[in-house]
Write a protein that holds these residues in place. Structure first.
Motif, short mmCIF file in Angstrom:
data_model
loop_
_atom_site.label_atom_id
_atom_site.label_comp_id
_atom_site.label_asym_id
_atom_site.label_seq_id
_atom_site.Cartn_x
_atom_site.Cartn_y
_atom_site.Cartn_z
N MET A 1 0.85 -1.19 0.00
CA MET A 1 0.00 0.00 0.00
C MET A 1 0.89 1.25 0.00
N ASN A 2 0.70 2.12 -1.00
CA ASN A 2 1.59 3.28 -1.09
C ASN A 2 1.16 4.40 -0.14
N GLU A 3 2.06 5.38 0.03
CA GLU A 3 1.85 6.43 1.02
C GLU A 3 0.61 7.26 0.72
N ALA A 4 0.36 7.55 -0.55
CA ALA A 4 -0.81 8.35 -0.92
C ALA A 4 -2.11 7.64 -0.54
N HIS A 5 -2.14 6.34 -0.75
CA HIS A 5 -3.35 5.58 -0.40
C HIS A 5 -3.54 5.53 1.11
N ILE A 6 -2.46 5.36 1.84
CA ILE A 6 -2.53 5.35 3.30
C ILE A 6 -3.06 6.69 3.81
N ASN A 7 -2.51 7.77 3.30
CA ASN A 7 -2.96 9.11 3.70
C ASN A 7 -4.44 9.30 3.39
N SER A 8 -4.87 8.79 2.24
CA SER A 8 -6.27 8.91 1.86
C SER A 8 -7.16 8.15 2.84
N LEU A 9 -6.76 6.95 3.21
CA LEU A 9 -7.54 6.15 4.16
C LEU A 9 -7.65 6.83 5.52
N LEU A 10 -6.57 7.44 5.95
CA LEU A 10 -6.52 8.00 7.30
C LEU A 10 -7.06 9.42 7.39
N ARG A 11 -7.08 10.15 6.27
CA ARG A 11 -7.35 11.59 6.38
C ARG A 11 -8.51 12.11 5.53
N ASP A 12 -8.93 11.39 4.52
CA ASP A 12 -9.93 11.94 3.60
C ASP A 12 -11.28 12.16 4.28
N ILE A 13 -11.96 13.21 3.84
CA ILE A 13 -13.33 13.48 4.23
C ILE A 13 -14.21 13.24 3.00
N PRO A 14 -15.21 12.37 3.08
CA PRO A 14 -16.07 12.12 1.91
C PRO A 14 -16.70 13.41 1.40
N THR A 15 -16.88 13.50 0.11
CA THR A 15 -17.45 14.71 -0.49
C THR A 15 -18.86 14.99 0.01
N SER A 16 -19.55 13.95 0.46
CA SER A 16 -20.93 14.12 0.94
C SER A 16 -20.98 14.65 2.37
N VAL A 17 -19.83 14.71 3.04
CA VAL A 17 -19.79 15.13 4.45
C VAL A 17 -19.46 16.60 4.55
N ASP A 18 -20.37 17.37 5.15
CA ASP A 18 -20.14 18.81 5.30
C ASP A 18 -20.22 19.26 6.77
N TYR A 19 -20.23 18.29 7.70
CA TYR A 19 -20.41 18.64 9.11
C TYR A 19 -19.11 18.55 9.91
N THR A 20 -18.02 18.11 9.30
CA THR A 20 -16.75 18.04 10.01
C THR A 20 -15.59 18.06 9.03
N GLU A 21 -14.45 18.51 9.51
CA GLU A 21 -13.21 18.43 8.73
C GLU A 21 -12.25 17.43 9.36
N LEU A 22 -12.72 16.72 10.38
CA LEU A 22 -11.88 15.74 11.09
C LEU A 22 -12.34 14.33 10.75
N PRO A 23 -11.46 13.49 10.23
CA PRO A 23 -11.88 12.14 9.83
C PRO A 23 -12.43 11.33 10.99
N GLU A 24 -11.94 11.57 12.22
CA GLU A 24 -12.43 10.79 13.35
C GLU A 24 -13.86 11.14 13.74
N ASP A 25 -14.35 12.28 13.23
CA ASP A 25 -15.71 12.70 13.56
C ASP A 25 -16.73 12.35 12.48
N ILE A 26 -16.31 11.61 11.46
CA ILE A 26 -17.25 11.19 10.43
C ILE A 26 -18.23 10.17 11.02
N ASP A 27 -19.51 10.35 10.76
CA ASP A 27 -20.51 9.40 11.24
C ASP A 27 -20.31 8.04 10.56
N PRO A 28 -20.48 6.95 11.30
CA PRO A 28 -20.22 5.61 10.74
C PRO A 28 -20.99 5.33 9.45
N GLU A 29 -22.21 5.85 9.35
CA GLU A 29 -23.00 5.57 8.14
C GLU A 29 -22.44 6.26 6.89
N ASP A 30 -21.52 7.22 7.09
CA ASP A 30 -20.93 7.94 5.96
C ASP A 30 -19.56 7.40 5.56
#
Length: 207
Positions: free
Chosen positions: A1-30
């Motif tokens: 697994m390359n570094e870009a993919h790891i960063n994406s897994l750990l840090r990305d916010i789905p485009t449909s999510v507008d209620y947080t900028e923190l990945p740990e605060d994403i609701d499980p259903e999203d």
């Protein structure tokens, strides 16, 4: 697994999510199932920092595999000095781990497993409270669970916490303020007793 993919897994916010900028605060259903699987795969990565970040993220999302790994790292004392306070430089790794455990309980409670998980988080949260007696990180995030959600099992540890940190008010002013505020709502006699024993007044801590 390359570094870009790891960063994406750990840090990305789905485009449909507008209620947080923190990945740990994403609701499980999203969170897409394939992302969860990808982060779980990181729990066996050779880089300890990536393992920690993956475990913390999964725990925050309410994923048991993440909780089990994060708890193991904590119990085995493998979580020192990972996250430093950006201004003062002290170690606040445990503060972030505590928030992950709180989120784990909240998400599992929403799934109907609150009492089971309440018991599961007691040991690791207790370790964090005891560590905060001699370190500088904040544990205020726990106080709402005690006062509003009824997690009264932490009250004895938090009483001990106040009795210890009030001995060093210069280093712990705001932490003392916060825990006094908690106990004024649930056991004001205890607060008055501790203040008296230490020749302090409520006004010494902003009340």
């Amino acid at each position: 697994m390359n570094e870009a993919h790891i960063n994406s897994l750990l840090r990305d916010i789905p485009t449909s999510v507008d209620y947080t900028e923190l990945p740990e605060d994403i609701d499980p259903e999203d969170i897409p199932p394939e992302r969860i699987k990808g982060v779980i795969d990181l729990l066996t990565h050779e880089d300890d920092y990536i393992v920690f970040q993956a475990a913390r993220l999964l725990t925050s999302w309410g994923i048991e595999e993440g909780f089990d790994t994060l708890k193991k790292l904590l119990v085995e004392n493998e979580l020192q000095g990972i996250i430093q306070h950006r201004l003062y430089g002290y170690d606040e790794t445990y503060k972030h781990v505590l928030y992950a455990f709180i989120s784990y309980w909240a998400n599992q409670s929403d799934a109907g497993k609150g009492e089971q998980v309440r018991k599961a988080i007691f040991e690791p949260v207790s370790i964090i409270i005891k560590a905060s007696n001699t370190q500088h990180f904040q544990i205020k995030g726990l106080f709402r669970l005690v006062s509003k959600k009824g997690l009264v099992e932490y009250i004895p540890l938090l009483k001990e916490h106040l009795q210890i940190i009030i001995k060093n008010p210069e280093d712990n002013y705001w932490r003392i303020h916060d825990v006094i505020e908690l106990f004024l709502n649930i056991d004001s006699d205890f607060v008055l007793q501790v203040l008296k024993e230490n020749n302090k007044k409520l006004s010494d801590f902003g009340f």
